[in-house]
Enzyme design. Structure first.
Site, PDB file in Angstrom:
ATOM      1  CG  ASP A   1      43.613   8.273  57.291  1.00 43.70           C
ATOM      2  OD1 ASP A   1      43.196   7.314  57.964  1.00 43.70           O
ATOM      3  OD2 ASP A   1      44.379   9.132  57.749  1.00 43.70           O
ATOM      4  CG  HIS A   2      41.250   3.114  57.289  1.00 43.77           C
ATOM      5  ND1 HIS A   2      42.293   2.444  57.883  1.00 43.77           N
ATOM      6  CD2 HIS A   2      41.084   2.545  56.067  1.00 43.77           C
ATOM      7  CE1 HIS A   2      42.727   1.502  57.075  1.00 43.77           C
ATOM      8  NE2 HIS A   2      42.014   1.548  55.958  1.00 43.77           N
TER       9      HIS A   2
ATOM     10  CE1 TYR B   1      43.817  11.193  64.472  1.00 39.83           C
ATOM     11  CE2 TYR B   1      44.331   9.741  66.302  1.00 39.83           C
ATOM     12  CZ  TYR B   1      43.724  10.870  65.818  1.00 39.83           C
ATOM     13  OH  TYR B   1      43.014  11.690  66.659  1.00 39.83           O
ATOM     14  CG  HIS B   2      44.994   3.887  60.022  1.00 37.03           C
ATOM     15  ND1 HIS B   2      43.875   3.090  60.192  1.00 37.03           N
ATOM     16  CD2 HIS B   2      45.669   3.831  61.196  1.00 37.03           C
ATOM     17  CE1 HIS B   2      43.876   2.582  61.412  1.00 37.03           C
ATOM     18  NE2 HIS B   2      44.950   3.023  62.045  1.00 37.03           N
ATOM     19  N   PRO B   3      47.219   7.490  57.360  1.00 37.30           N
ATOM     20  CG  PRO B   3      48.808   9.171  57.642  1.00 37.30           C
ATOM     21  CD  PRO B   3      47.818   8.347  58.402  1.00 37.30           C
TER      22      PRO B   3
END
Length: 541
Positions: free
Chosen positions: A299-300, A473-475
């Site tokens: 993720d970020h 919110y970038h899995p």
């Protein structure tokens, strides 16, 4: 339930990739296509209204009906905290609840995918796929498409704070970037968005609504997929559960998982495809051992600088802006402008936090408001600058907690377990403060609410980072794409699950390495690519 139970293709998940695949496959009237979504339709009131307003996600994300409400379980790097990881659970998936930012990532990200043994995924290969469904406001160019289903445009009326932030970043020495998806990514500017004249353009609205009436496309809402049905080493369909009970749907050609980086690996494991020891622990019959399922979680991770805005230019519900707030519905209704048209994340940029890097390692996102409660608009006037690591040193894992398909999986992202990630965020925070101090933005800024100006040395910033790191919110990455020689690869370059016929994965989970930027647009490209594969010989690449 009415309608067919036998199809050629079954698509699991009506999100960024799934809506595109459903559109492309059902364009052939000879193909029978099913699209399965665990959440509700976005065509009924009040969801249709909430998914129209770009800022409407604040009314959707707090509710389990529209949000899977997944959670990262943090380790020592983040003081053992649980970190929310919301994922859209409705037609459009995350494109119905995200910030609508259209960002493809760095071109070298795709070169690296290809270099890892994935032919057909270089930047030259994927650029035409991005352009195929794009309708860019500036028209067609070497970098952009025109006439596609997905509008890409700027806000007609950006907040003065967003413009001041870009000016401040440029004054700090960063280049101005008018197109993050063009020739270069580095620099600062206003973001391109997936909007159509002030209306959120989710993938459901762009790709699914126009084809819902095709007789060969059946869309299932509020339908949970419990498992993939297998006959030997072949996927033959799925078992679903909804208000009509438990049913089986057959797929004559293929099943494709587009359920996202959390739910796709979960569904593979529930179906007996994954790491053997973990599945046996939950009493799941082993169908095919693939140790990489659920591994490689990325993720970020990010931290935020929160600033007071004494001039009240930021978006908030306060007595000082009562007149402006009262006019907001009218401005939106007649001009599609103002507070209700804003996605809040209006501007940002990319930069190298240290010398010697070949591409940016930090992304900043500027928010024109202070979101303090998930259910309401902000009450205090302020702005937030998010600082995110684009490529973490640590990789996490996703595991089942039981064989129950309704149980959320356990996700261990390992945020900040590697000191190198902490140091990257420290450099990012220092640069964020330098930009905020530039006159163009400083005249709008008051006190630093968080972490606070007193927190300035490495020890204090480290403590702040461990206590507040969240996710953008970038899995991604949990069904890694790679050649058969890679023991942790889950799908091949054609997105076919290694060792299982008739089964693909097409979403952000297939990324070997997360892209340097927002993941929605790359997931759309992955869907476009998967549709090409599936239509080529009806399943044969």
């Amino acid at each position: 339930m009415s309608g067919a139970r036998a199809f050629d293709f079954i698509i699991v998940g009506a999100g960024a990739a799934g809506c595109i695949i459903a559109n492309r496959l059902s364009a052939d009237p000879s193909l029978r296509v099913a699209l399965i979504e665990a959440g509700p339709s976005d065509r009924r009131f009040p969801v249709n209204l909430k998914t129209t307003l770009p800022i409407g996600n604040i009314f959707l994300l707090p509710h389990a009906r529209y949000n899977w409400q997944h959670v990262f379980s943090g380790g020592p790097g983040v003081d053992e905290r649980d970190i929310p990881c919301p994922r859209g659970k409705l037609f459009g998936g995350c494109t119905s609840v995200n910030g609508t930012v259209y960002m493809r990532g760095h071109r070298d990200d795709y070169e690296q995918w290809a270099a890892q043994g994935n032919p057909g995924w270089s930047y030259a290969d994927v650029l035409p796929l991005f352009k195929r469904h794009e309708n860019h406001a500036a028209g067609a160019s070497a970098w952009h498409g025109s006439g596609g289903e997905l509008d890409v445009q700027r806000l007609a009326d950006s907040n003065p704070l967003a413009r001041a932030f870009v000016d401040a970043a440029c004054a700090a020495g960063h280049p101005r970037n008018e197109d993050f998806n063009g020739e270069r990514q580095e620099g600062f500017g206003l973001f391109d968005l997936n909007q159509r004249n002030g209306v959120r353009l989710s993938n459901s609205r762009a790709f699914l609504h126009p084809v819902m009436q095709r007789p060969n496309l059946q869309v299932f809402a509020d339908t949970l997929v419990e498992r993939i049905n297998l006959r030997g080493a072949r996927a033959t369909g799925i078992t679903i559960h909804n208000k009509d009970g438990r049913l089986e749907l057959d797929a004559a050609v293929e099943v494709v998982l587009c359920a996202g980086a959390v739910n796709s690996p979960q569904l593979l494991m529930l179906s007996g495809i994954g790491p053997a020891a973990a599945l046996e622990r939950h009493g799941i019959k082993m169908a095919h051992a693939l140790p990489g399922v659920g591994a490689n979680l990325q993720d970020h991770p990010s931290v935020s600088i929160a600033m007071e805005n004494p001039g009240a230019e930021s978006y908030a519900l306060s007595w000082r802006t009562a007149a402006r707030v009262a006019m907001a519905p009218l401005r939106y209704l007649f001009n599609r402008q103002g507070m209700l048209a804003s996605n809040a994340a209006e501007a940002g940029g990319f930069f190298h936090s240290r010398p010697g890097l070949t591409k940016p390692d930090v992304q900043m996102t500027f928010m024109v408001g202070m979101k303090e409660n998930a259910r309401t608009l902000p009450r205090r006037h302020g702005f937030v600058l998010h600082v995110a690591i684009l490529r973490t040193a640590a990789r996490g894992t996703l595991e089942l907690v039981s064989a129950d398909p309704t149980a959320r999986p356990l996700m261990r992202p390992r945020f900040m377990d590697d000191r190198a990630d902490v140091d990257t965020l420290i450099r990012g925070v220092r640069e964020a403060r330098r930009i905020i101090a530039m006159p163009a933005l400083a005249r709008y800024a008051g006190a630093e609410w968080g972490p606070g100006s007193a927190v300035d040395d490495d020890a204090g910033l480290t403590k702040f980072i461990r206590a507040t790191t969240g996710t953008t919110y970038h899995p991604a990455g949990t069904c890694k794409m790679g050649p058969a020689r890679d023991p942790m690869a889950v799908v091949d370059a054609g997105l076919r699950v290694h060792g299982i016929e008739g089964l693909r994965v097409a979403d952000a989970s297939i990324m070997p390495d997360i892209v340097g930027g927002n993941t929605s647009a790359p997931a759309m490209m992955i869907g476009e690519r998967a549709a090409q594969f599936m239509l080529a010989g009806r399943g044969a690449t």
